[in-house]
Design a protein around this motif. Structure first.
Motif, mmCIF file in Angstrom:
data_model
loop_
_atom_site.group_PDB
_atom_site.id
_atom_site.type_symbol
_atom_site.label_atom_id
_atom_site.label_comp_id
_atom_site.label_asym_id
_atom_site.label_seq_id
_atom_site.Cartn_x
_atom_site.Cartn_y
_atom_site.Cartn_z
ATOM 1 N N PHE A 125 9.400 6.296 -11.037
ATOM 2 C CA PHE A 125 8.615 6.361 -9.824
ATOM 3 C C PHE A 125 8.728 7.753 -9.207
ATOM 4 O O PHE A 125 9.644 8.510 -9.501
ATOM 5 N N GLY A 126 7.810 8.036 -8.280
ATOM 6 C CA GLY A 126 7.917 9.233 -7.466
ATOM 7 C C GLY A 126 7.017 10.371 -7.891
ATOM 8 O O GLY A 126 6.622 10.484 -9.053
ATOM 9 N N GLY A 127 6.703 11.217 -6.900
ATOM 10 C CA GLY A 127 5.874 12.383 -7.132
ATOM 11 C C GLY A 127 6.572 13.667 -6.764
ATOM 12 O O GLY A 127 5.940 14.625 -6.303
ATOM 13 N N PHE A 128 7.895 13.698 -6.954
ATOM 14 C CA PHE A 128 8.693 14.885 -6.664
ATOM 15 C C PHE A 128 8.951 15.595 -7.986
ATOM 16 O O PHE A 128 9.666 15.089 -8.851
ATOM 17 N N PHE A 129 8.346 16.757 -8.184
ATOM 18 C CA PHE A 129 8.457 17.463 -9.462
ATOM 19 C C PHE A 129 8.182 18.943 -9.234
ATOM 20 O O PHE A 129 7.570 19.339 -8.242
ATOM 21 N N VAL A 130 8.630 19.768 -10.154
ATOM 22 C CA VAL A 130 8.419 21.214 -10.083
ATOM 23 C C VAL A 130 7.000 21.551 -10.522
ATOM 24 O O VAL A 130 6.522 21.056 -11.547
ATOM 25 N N ARG A 131 6.340 22.397 -9.735
ATOM 26 C CA ARG A 131 5.007 22.894 -10.126
ATOM 27 C C ARG A 131 5.217 24.049 -11.096
ATOM 28 O O ARG A 131 5.269 25.212 -10.725
ATOM 29 N N VAL A 132 5.344 23.703 -12.382
ATOM 30 C CA VAL A 132 5.747 24.689 -13.376
ATOM 31 C C VAL A 132 4.669 25.730 -13.660
ATOM 32 O O VAL A 132 4.964 26.818 -14.169
ATOM 33 N N SER A 133 3.416 25.419 -13.352
ATOM 34 C CA SER A 133 2.357 26.386 -13.630
ATOM 35 C C SER A 133 2.344 27.531 -12.628
ATOM 36 O O SER A 133 1.687 28.552 -12.857
ATOM 37 N N ASP A 134 3.062 27.378 -11.524
ATOM 38 C CA ASP A 134 3.156 28.432 -10.511
ATOM 39 C C ASP A 134 4.387 29.282 -10.821
ATOM 40 O O ASP A 134 5.506 28.777 -10.842
ATOM 41 N N PRO A 135 4.209 30.584 -11.061
ATOM 42 C CA PRO A 135 5.332 31.423 -11.501
ATOM 43 C C PRO A 135 6.271 31.888 -10.393
ATOM 44 O O PRO A 135 7.237 32.603 -10.660
ATOM 45 N N ARG A 136 6.016 31.487 -9.148
ATOM 46 C CA ARG A 136 6.829 31.997 -8.044
ATOM 47 C C ARG A 136 8.278 31.513 -8.113
ATOM 48 O O ARG A 136 8.565 30.448 -8.673
ATOM 49 N N PRO A 137 9.224 32.271 -7.548
ATOM 50 C CA PRO A 137 10.630 31.870 -7.540
ATOM 51 C C PRO A 137 10.823 30.514 -6.861
ATOM 52 O O PRO A 137 10.061 30.133 -5.963
ATOM 53 N N LEU A 138 11.875 29.804 -7.291
ATOM 54 C CA LEU A 138 12.163 28.468 -6.789
ATOM 55 C C LEU A 138 13.445 28.463 -5.975
ATOM 56 O O LEU A 138 14.444 29.082 -6.373
ATOM 57 N N ILE A 139 13.409 27.758 -4.843
ATOM 58 C CA ILE A 139 14.595 27.557 -4.020
ATOM 59 C C ILE A 139 14.858 26.064 -3.930
ATOM 60 O O ILE A 139 14.020 25.306 -3.429
ATOM 61 N N PHE A 140 16.013 25.616 -4.426
ATOM 62 C CA PHE A 140 16.424 24.221 -4.293
ATOM 63 C C PHE A 140 17.486 24.150 -3.195
ATOM 64 O O PHE A 140 18.468 24.901 -3.222
ATOM 65 N N MET A 141 17.287 23.231 -2.245
ATOM 66 C CA MET A 141 18.231 23.063 -1.140
ATOM 67 C C MET A 141 18.621 21.595 -1.115
ATOM 68 O O MET A 141 17.762 20.710 -0.965
ATOM 69 N N ALA A 142 19.927 21.323 -1.272
ATOM 70 C CA ALA A 142 20.364 19.938 -1.417
ATOM 71 C C ALA A 142 21.664 19.692 -0.672
ATOM 72 O O ALA A 142 22.447 20.607 -0.423
#
Length: 352
Positions: free
Chosen positions: A196-213
């Motif tokens: 379930f769920g729609g939380f996923f990385v938009r891999v086609s976008d090359p911008r840097p990623l910040i994960f905050m947890a």
């Protein structure tokens, strides 16, 4: 008895069994509806009933207002058809989404690992070919004696389909987490449904990623980051993980090792209440404060993925927006308890 559900604007008609929710019927038939929490708290799966009758179910009054009920709206995760239906859903397809058909699975507990004094990792070996999912998704676990299943994020990458990992924090008074922590043993049978769920990385976008947890909200970022690294993704990836003290900081060695082996990955642990025995020389403070220390007040050019308790998410959203990163580039995992229902969505975000 079965009912016909026609989903507009797709024009697709599916069948729903007696007592089956609209969301479950759609997902099992391969029709994707937006959803998140899965039990009536977040409003992500709100749809308009154009024809027919549904039983509203246990939809939170915060997620489905009285006037919306009068207008014929419902939450697909709670609504049960009482007749043939025509519903209208806002389906904004994302090219990076990977929609897997929802299925039921059976497995047995292969390992139980104490991660912190309050969080355990349950490793479950599934029968058959395993679970196909997109990093960031979750499963519903059946709890003996409980009518409603409990949702837990998948903490392993999709490449590990046969043995899944669930990181579960015990909630005082919580029947589901108490059962898992105190009664579940290695070798026990587990029934679950997903993904379930729609939380996923938009891999086609090359911008840097910040994960905050924060807390057990580390599960989805762990799955997503491991998947990105396995796939050879070279964009800059930063993980900022917050805990109160060193005893609550888990998978620290794993992320330290990943940071040493992969130059595109940066790991910043933050302790908000380190004790003298922690001998802590890293960042002292909250996740949003650690982000500010790294980026200053300019987060433009990145995409952020937030997982953790509502107060942490609220503080991070405010910090990111003050740093000129706005809604379209901020994604949150909306796992909510009943107590969290009134804080289901940041006031800075528009209603879905």
């Amino acid at each position: 008895m079965t009912y016909q559900i026609t989903i507009e604007p797709l024009g697709r008609t599916i069948e729903a069994a007696e007592g089956q929710t609209v969301l479950d019927a759609c997902l099992r038939a391969g029709v994707w509806l937006p959803h998140a929490c899965g039990h009536g708290l977040c409003a992500t799966c709100k749809v308009q009933v154009r024809d027919g009758v549904v039983e509203i179910g246990e939809a939170s009054p915060f997620a489905l207002m009285d006037f919306e009920r009068e207008e014929g709206k419902c939450l697909a995760c709670c609504a049960i058809p009482q007749a043939d239906l025509v519903i209208e859903a806002e389906i904004d397809e994302d090219p990076d989404a990977r929609h897997h058909v929802i299925e039921d699975y059976v497995g047995k507990v292969s390992r139980i690992v104490d991660l912190t004094p309050t969080i355990k990792a349950f490793h479950i070996e599934l029968e058959g070919e395993g679970l196909q999912f997109q990093a960031g998704q979750y499963v519903n676990v059946r709890i003996p004696g409980e009518e409603r299943p409990r949702a837990f994020s998948l903490a392993q990458p999709p490449s590990s389909a046969r043995e899944i990992e669930l990181n579960v924090r015990i909630v005082p008074g919580g029947k589901g987490t108490t059962y898992l922590h105190e009664r579940l043993r290695v070798g026990d049978r587990v029934e679950l449904t997903g993904p379930f769920g729609g939380f996923f990385v938009r891999v086609s976008d090359p911008r840097p990623l910040i994960f905050m947890a924060g807390g057990s909200g580390l599960s989805s970022p762990k799955s997503m980051i491991l998947d990105l690294i396995e796939q050879g993704d070279q964009r800059p990836i930063t993980l900022i993980y917050g805990a109160r003290n060193r005893t609550e900081l888990y998978y620290d060695d794993l992320f330290q090792s990943l940071a040493e082996q992969h130059p595109q990955f940066r790991y910043v642990p933050a302790l908000s209440e380190p004790t003298p025995s922690c001998d802590w020389h890293g960042f002292k403070g909250f996740v949003h404060e650690a982000a500010t220390s790294l980026y200053g007040r300019d987060f433009r050019g990145s995409r952020a993925y937030l997982c953790g308790p509502p107060p942490m998410i609220e503080a991070c959203i405010r910090t990111l927006m003050q740093g000129r990163l706005f809604e379209r580039d901020i994604f949150t995992e909306k796992f909510l308890s009943e107590a969290d229902a009134s804080a289901a969505r940041s006031p800075l975000f528009k209603a879905l």
